[in-house]
Scaffold this motif. Structure first.
Motif, mmCIF file in Angstrom:
data_model
loop_
_atom_site.group_PDB
_atom_site.id
_atom_site.type_symbol
_atom_site.label_atom_id
_atom_site.label_comp_id
_atom_site.label_asym_id
_atom_site.label_seq_id
_atom_site.Cartn_x
_atom_site.Cartn_y
_atom_site.Cartn_z
ATOM 1 N N ARG A 142 53.093 82.959 63.613
ATOM 2 C CA ARG A 142 52.244 83.431 62.516
ATOM 3 C C ARG A 142 52.989 83.445 61.180
ATOM 4 O O ARG A 142 52.376 83.311 60.111
ATOM 5 C CB ARG A 142 51.694 84.817 62.846
ATOM 6 N N SER A 143 54.278 83.644 61.243
ATOM 7 C CA SER A 143 55.078 83.644 60.013
ATOM 8 C C SER A 143 55.519 82.245 59.623
ATOM 9 O O SER A 143 56.067 82.048 58.538
ATOM 10 C CB SER A 143 56.306 84.532 60.189
ATOM 11 N N ASN A 144 55.292 81.274 60.524
ATOM 12 C CA ASN A 144 55.753 79.902 60.309
ATOM 13 C C ASN A 144 57.248 79.878 60.013
ATOM 14 O O ASN A 144 57.712 79.207 59.092
ATOM 15 C CB ASN A 144 54.969 79.233 59.177
ATOM 16 N N CYS A 145 57.966 80.660 60.809
ATOM 17 C CA CYS A 145 59.409 80.816 60.598
ATOM 18 C C CYS A 145 60.178 80.355 61.832
ATOM 19 O O CYS A 145 59.804 80.672 62.967
ATOM 20 C CB CYS A 145 59.724 82.290 60.318
ATOM 21 N N LYS A 146 61.229 79.603 61.613
ATOM 22 C CA LYS A 146 62.103 79.199 62.710
ATOM 23 C C LYS A 146 63.003 80.390 63.092
ATOM 24 O O LYS A 146 63.372 81.190 62.230
ATOM 25 C CB LYS A 146 62.967 78.021 62.289
ATOM 26 N N PRO A 147 63.378 80.491 64.373
ATOM 27 C CA PRO A 147 64.221 81.617 64.801
ATOM 28 C C PRO A 147 65.493 81.773 63.972
ATOM 29 O O PRO A 147 65.886 82.894 63.640
ATOM 30 C CB PRO A 147 64.542 81.277 66.259
ATOM 31 N N ILE A 148 66.119 80.672 63.594
ATOM 32 C CA ILE A 148 67.381 80.738 62.868
ATOM 33 C C ILE A 148 67.211 81.302 61.462
ATOM 34 O O ILE A 148 68.158 81.783 60.838
ATOM 35 C CB ILE A 148 68.042 79.335 62.796
ATOM 36 N N ALA A 164 65.494 88.837 71.270
ATOM 37 C CA ALA A 164 65.578 88.100 70.002
ATOM 38 C C ALA A 164 66.715 87.079 70.050
ATOM 39 O O ALA A 164 66.557 85.940 69.581
ATOM 40 C CB ALA A 164 65.787 89.069 68.845
ATOM 41 N N LYS A 165 67.845 87.464 70.617
ATOM 42 C CA LYS A 165 68.966 86.527 70.744
ATOM 43 C C LYS A 165 68.579 85.345 71.622
ATOM 44 O O LYS A 165 68.943 84.198 71.328
ATOM 45 C CB LYS A 165 70.191 87.231 71.330
ATOM 46 N N ARG A 166 67.845 85.631 72.683
ATOM 47 C CA ARG A 166 67.411 84.546 73.572
ATOM 48 C C ARG A 166 66.448 83.593 72.886
ATOM 49 O O ARG A 166 66.344 82.432 73.269
ATOM 50 C CB ARG A 166 66.792 85.135 74.838
ATOM 51 N N MET A 167 65.759 84.081 71.871
ATOM 52 C CA MET A 167 64.863 83.242 71.073
ATOM 53 C C MET A 167 65.624 82.406 70.049
ATOM 54 O O MET A 167 65.066 81.497 69.444
ATOM 55 C CB MET A 167 63.851 84.122 70.325
ATOM 56 N N GLY A 168 66.883 82.756 69.796
ATOM 57 C CA GLY A 168 67.668 82.077 68.766
ATOM 58 C C GLY A 168 67.617 82.765 67.425
ATOM 59 O O GLY A 168 68.055 82.212 66.406
ATOM 60 N N MET A 169 67.059 84.001 67.399
ATOM 61 C CA MET A 169 67.005 84.781 66.159
ATOM 62 C C MET A 169 68.337 85.466 65.898
ATOM 63 O O MET A 169 69.123 85.717 66.817
ATOM 64 C CB MET A 169 65.906 85.837 66.252
ATOM 65 N N ASN A 170 68.602 85.785 64.651
ATOM 66 C CA ASN A 170 69.726 86.627 64.289
ATOM 67 C C ASN A 170 69.346 88.078 64.587
ATOM 68 O O ASN A 170 68.155 88.423 64.616
ATOM 69 C CB ASN A 170 70.067 86.456 62.806
ATOM 70 N N THR A 171 70.335 88.928 64.794
ATOM 71 C CA THR A 171 70.027 90.297 65.222
ATOM 72 C C THR A 171 70.878 91.342 64.509
ATOM 73 O O THR A 171 72.058 91.113 64.221
ATOM 74 C CB THR A 171 70.242 90.452 66.738
ATOM 75 N N ILE A 172 70.243 92.494 64.246
ATOM 76 C CA ILE A 172 70.945 93.658 63.697
ATOM 77 C C ILE A 172 70.536 94.877 64.522
ATOM 78 O O ILE A 172 69.345 95.198 64.625
ATOM 79 C CB ILE A 172 70.608 93.893 62.216
#
Length: 205
Positions: A142-148, A164-172
């Motif tokens: 929906r955000s049209n955003c890549k995980p990275i 989130a890490k498994r999706m390839g997103m950055n995490t805090i």
């Protein structure tokens, strides 16, 4: 790293909203139902949280009582939430990925923070909950955003950081609420950054 970031996705409970009073309310209800002291219930629950378990659920189970209702009216924004969101929304798109009962948008509007949020993906409305992969996919689609190009910010290692890490997103990992007692054991549990509050998040980003 942050030059590539377009979206910040936040959890709600113990990330934006302070749930301490709500948890204590639930634990007092457990204590009353089990006919023991609140202090003892809190002690048992804390021991479970430090074992990476849901302390309120486990203490109710141990004492043989039904898990009491959750009082949404006991939740309130962390003191620095509005200022932080106002600042961050000038640089990034802001999204919510959260396990919440129906009405998340209305609750965030009531708290005065909705105007800074571009997208809300909440479990009750979507029919899927964290840590399931699908709720993160919905938010990214929906955000049209890549995980990275996204960061997931949350208090829970199991519900926020790992999926989130498994999706390839950055995490805090924001160490607020009972999630701060999580005992990191595996590489997948390690967030890219660890902070203690939303003010530190603003300073980081």
């Amino acid at each position: 790293m942050f030059k590539e970031i377009k979206w910040l996705f936040f959890d709600v409970g113990s990330t934006i909203m302070n749930e301490q009073v709500a948890y204590e309310h639930r634990m007092r209800d457990i204590a009353n139902a089990a006919n023991i002291s609140f202090e003892k219930v809190y002690e048992i629950a804390m021991a479970y949280y430090k074992l990476n378990k849901k302390g309120d659920l486990e203490v109710a189970r141990e004492l043989g009582v039904s898990l009491p209702k959750w009082y949404k009216e006991d939740e309130f924004l962390y003191d620095n939430a509005i200022q932080c969101f106002e600042t961050l929304s000038k640089k990034y798109k802001i999204g919510i990925i959260a396990n919440q009962s129906l009405g998340t948008e209305e609750r965030l509007a009531h708290q005065g923070i909705l105007k800074f949020i571009n997208l809300i993906v909440a479990s009750a409305e979507e029919g899927v909950a964290k840590p399931e992969r699908r709720i993160f996919e919905i938010a990214l689609e929906r955000s049209n955003c890549k995980p990275i190009n996204a960061i997931m910010i949350g208090d829970r290692i199991d519900n926020d950081i790992i999926p989130a890490k498994r999706m390839g997103m950055n995490t805090i990992w924001i160490k607020q609420g009972f999630g701060q007692y999580w005992n990191i054991k595996e590489e997948i549990e390690k967030a890219d950054f660890v902070i203690n509050n939303l003010t530190e998040l603003c300073n980081l980003l």
